[in-house]
Structure formats: structure tokens, C-alpha cells
Motif scaffolding. Sequence first.
Motif, mmCIF file in Angstrom:
data_model
loop_
_atom_site.group_PDB
_atom_site.id
_atom_site.type_symbol
_atom_site.label_atom_id
_atom_site.label_comp_id
_atom_site.label_asym_id
_atom_site.label_seq_id
_atom_site.Cartn_x
_atom_site.Cartn_y
_atom_site.Cartn_z
ATOM 1 N N ASN A 122 0.566 -1.146 -0.063
ATOM 2 C CA ASN A 122 0.073 0.051 -0.011
ATOM 3 C C ASN A 122 0.890 1.220 -0.009
ATOM 4 O OD1 ASN A 122 -2.543 -1.167 0.028
ATOM 5 N ND2 ASN A 122 -2.438 -1.591 2.199
ATOM 6 N N THR A 149 -4.336 -4.417 -6.300
ATOM 7 C CA THR A 149 -5.600 -5.054 -5.532
ATOM 8 C C THR A 149 -5.755 -6.700 -5.889
ATOM 9 O OG1 THR A 149 -6.762 -3.256 -6.336
ATOM 10 C CG2 THR A 149 -8.223 -5.162 -5.922
ATOM 11 N N ASN A 153 -5.166 -9.393 -2.733
ATOM 12 C CA ASN A 153 -6.110 -10.785 -2.702
ATOM 13 C C ASN A 153 -5.364 -11.992 -2.802
ATOM 14 O OD1 ASN A 153 -8.422 -9.134 -2.615
ATOM 15 N ND2 ASN A 153 -8.737 -8.916 -4.880
#
Length: 328
Positions: A122, A149, A153
Motif C-alpha cells: 500500500n 488489488t 487478494n
Amino acid sequence: MIFAHPYCFLLLLLLIPMIAWYIWKQKNAQTNIRLSSSEGFLKAPKTYKIYLRHLPFLLRMLAVIFLIIALARPQTTNSWNQTTTEGIDIVLTVDISSSMLAEDLKPNRLEAAKDVAASFINGRPTDNIGLVVFAEESFTQCPLTTDHTVLLNLLKDIRTGIITDGTAIGHGLATSVSRLRDSDAKSKVIILLTDGTNNRGQIAPVTAAEIAKAYNIRVYTIGVGTRGEAPYPFRTPSGGIVYQNVQVDIDEPTLTRIAQITGGLYFRATNNAALKEIYEEIDQLEKTKMSVQEYSKRQEEYLKFVLLAFLLFGLEFLVRYTVLKNIP
């Protein structure tokens, strides 16, 4: 043309009760005039006002429609822009052996390592980042990507037991090097997280570090675990869980040697301070410019629809109270 607030088109449903109200009003707005004979009206010509009697209502409906379109914020995005951003190529290499279930870090070492990795991802939005996991063997969980993203996951999905147990640090490092060896980035980095010592695999960790050095890859190593003993969950024959303290055994000399060979640093991740130090060190690396194509122009188009709506409202008012004015 696109719309920033397309849900505003649900307001078009308001036209249904407006139309129903208008029809009901027209049916109940008729008046009766008593005449001795209507014979004189039979040949009376029909004027244009009869054909235009519904025009004010139609103008109002159109004005409302244009206002709703304006509320949806129509925009044109018909141009592209070629821009550059700075980033580096990074592979996160995570130990998923069974010892990572020890709970000296909460909720356990593996989850703590995933939290460290997620925070790192991030914090590096423009970097190409990949993910490699290892135990007795190693494999690439996610290749280098800027789609963080998807990467996050896949990071959430890693767990112990998906490959044979063991700690093959050399194999994990070698797989990570293979992910980066063809990279054109000026700065290539591997961040290796483990809680043990190398006890599996045919590739020695130091040998893998030498290979990394040959490809100009810098390796940061993180030892995950406290010092001394750590509580480890053992499953009983009845299916329950009991905890026993086990010795924390991290091969810090080897992890330090790997970092030194490649120009990186070794950290002991007993808390979040190690992550902060990694941030500070990697931010000092030379970054590679990457070309990114994106929309550079969005023109708001709502003003023309607002003007049309007010023009129609004004025209309706003018028609209703001039040429189509009703006599009480």
C-alpha cells in the motif's frame, strides 16, 4: 460521453406520476356551458391552439429531463495522455512453513508477515511488485504487477500447508531472482520474510544471494519472530488445540550475509519498527521511470443541459401565459 453520477437517472421515474397527474387533471378540468343550440359551432374552424394545448406540459417534461441529465454530470473523455511515473521492481518472498503459525506475533507469524507485506504494498503504489512463497519448495504466487488489488487478494490467500513443510530459503530466493532477472528496471529488490533456518532444498541461501548479486538485485531479509521461546499451537488427537513453548531459531547470520552480499539490510521483525526502516531504505533507491497511458482530460458538459432546461422552463411560462392563456 460518461456520467459521474449515473444513479441520478433514477429520478426519471418521477416523470411517471407527473404524467399520471396531468392526465387526471385534464379529465377533470372540463367545464359545461348550456346553450340552446350547438348548431352554430359545428362549422367553426379548429385553431392552432387546440393542437398546441399540450405543448406547455411537454416543454416542462423536457426541462425536467435535461435537469436530471445535468445532475448526472455528463463528461467527455476523448483524449489520452502519455505520462511517466517512478517506481522499482520488487518481489516479496514469504515463508509459509508450519513454524509460521507460532503466536509470538499476533495473531501468528504468518499473519503478521502478511500485514507487513500488505502495508508495504500500500505504501508503494507505483511499483511493480510480485509475490513468491516457499516452504520445502517455492512457487510464484503473483508475477510482477502494478495491479495491487489483485496482488493483495493473492497475498490474503497464502497459508501454511499448501506445499510440503520445510524451510528452503535458497529455493525461495532463487525463484524470486528468476522473477527479476529479465527486468529492465534500474532498481530491483527482493524482500525475504522467514522465521527459521534453511533445512530443505538443493540451493544454498548464500549461493542464491550470489546469483541475485550477479543480476544487480538487492535483497532485504526480515526475521519474523521474537527472541527466546514462542507459543506454538499443537493439535491433540481429540481435535483440540494445546500450546507449547518452542525455541525460536532464526538463522540471523545467514540472513545478514544474504543482505550484505546483495547490498541490502537485515531486520528483525519483532514489531512495526522494522517495516518503517525498510520503507526508509527502499525510498532511497534510484527509481525507474515507467510509461503510463491514462485519460488526461475530462470536460464537464452539464452546463449546456442546465441552460437548455431553463430555456424550456422559460418557453413554457411564455407559451402558457400568452398564446395559450386560459380564461378563468
